[in-house]
Scaffold this active site. Sequence first.
Site, PDB file in Angstrom:
ATOM      1  N   GLU A  40       2.643   9.305  44.435  1.00  0.00           N
ATOM      2  CA  GLU A  40       3.158  10.482  42.690  1.00  0.00           C
ATOM      3  C   GLU A  40       2.429  11.439  42.341  1.00  0.00           C
ATOM      4  O   GLU A  40       1.525  11.797  41.840  1.00  0.00           O
ATOM      5  CB  GLU A  40       2.557   9.422  41.673  1.00  0.00           C
ATOM      6  N   PRO A  41       1.761  13.332  42.871  1.00  0.00           N
ATOM      7  CA  PRO A  41       1.652  13.896  42.826  1.00  0.00           C
ATOM      8  C   PRO A  41       2.263  14.919  41.834  1.00  0.00           C
ATOM      9  O   PRO A  41       3.181  15.181  41.518  1.00  0.00           O
ATOM     10  CB  PRO A  41       1.374  14.793  43.761  1.00  0.00           C
ATOM     11  N   CYS A  67      -7.804  28.336  14.628  1.00  0.00           N
ATOM     12  CA  CYS A  67      -9.152  28.234  13.716  1.00  0.00           C
ATOM     13  C   CYS A  67      -9.929  27.591  14.360  1.00  0.00           C
ATOM     14  O   CYS A  67      -9.572  26.623  13.022  1.00  0.00           O
ATOM     15  CB  CYS A  67      -8.683  28.202  12.283  1.00  0.00           C
TER      16      CYS A  67
END
Length: 419
Positions: free
Chosen positions: A272-273, A342
């Site tokens: 499952e890359p 911020c």
Amino acid sequence: MRIFEEDNGQMLIGGISAEELAERFGTPLFVTDEFALRLNYRRISQAFSQHMPIRVHYACKANTNLAVLRVLEQEGSCIDAVSIGEVDTCLRVGFTPDRILYTGVNVSDEELEAVVDRGVMINIDSFHELRRLAAISTGDKVSFRVTPNVGSGHHDKVVTGKKASKFGIPLEEIMDAYREAVNLDLVPVGVHAHIGSGGQSVEPFIEVTEVLIGVANRVEEELGITLEFIDIGGGIGIPYHPDEQEMDVEQLGAILTRMVLEDSNVGTFALEPGRYIVADTTVLLSRVVDIKETGGKAYIGVDAGFNNLIRPAMYDSYHHVVIVNRYGAEPEAEYDVAGPVCESGDILAKGRMLPEAQNGDLIAVLDAGAYGSTMSSQYNSRPRCAEVLVIDGQADLIRERETLEDVLRNQRVPERLMQ
Ligand code: LLP
């Protein structure tokens, strides 16, 4: 870290100058190279498929852009989905249910029912999930996620396979799960584990394959069931830093498939890359809007921040940064590259030697294709940015830049507050 083509000191991606893309589509902008995407898929898939039947379940959490998924559908990929949203996204671009494996954690009844309803196979994470599934539907093929007591990853937050992890059924109890599944009229066909994400060494993959082979063999001996597949999960890292070595995936494929072929009767190898397939296909382009020196430190202020790419703030991840309009030029000064959010944690890159930067320059944050856009947010009321797909000098918009209207769309002010 990918090396890009260069033309007169300008960085090119997919045969187009990055500056031209920024001017045409605005910044910040994710640019994905379709050719690189296809190449990555083919490389990882062939590394394993030359030895035995395989299934590559692309872990779509890394990048769920519909165009990216469409390319991988064309390449013949299967899918690892973690939510009903991911399942439905993949169905929409042409993946059939039999090409999707659903691996959820802490799955609600509603979601379980929806996944069953779509005809997608479930990789069960707990005994409670098993019992709830059997109450909804019987006769279905299932697999189990085992906690393999093997962990690996680029950061503690993404290691999943260690003992006492929140994921999977403990190895010590896994046989009870298979036995109970049979008693509940479900049909076990696979065993799965995921050690973690972004590991760079082969050893943990060997260890987890050993564990999975052990489980498959016990299921065969004790229950007389030969499992159809062993799924080693994802986690293959990429070299984000110029000094890092690329993992030898051909060697990995040869070693792991040989273990399964020699030591078990399981017919299919699944993996499952996510990151491996998409990370280096994409750059995040961002305009230099301010340059500041303070307390002996120089900042390049850019218009992309952790709202666009949270990995440096969240995991202290390294992403290589280049100045696109001075690509290949000698480094002259040390900078931190900071975004507009911020918070002091909004630093995309720390202590980087770069050519001298000027307002109006364009930078590219490399290897941003995995867990970039999918983890982006609207923090500070900044609409999510656009995405384009490039190939052979052609660029297509694959995600429109959001507007403030998109940010506000689902908010309501109660009538009584409007008096
Ligand atoms: N399979 C399962 C069950 C997973 O949980 C994951 C990732 C994968 C496959 C794909 O792993 P990959 O090949 O992409 O390493 N946001 C983090 C990564 C979180 C990974 C979560 N699970 C990051 O930006 O590094």
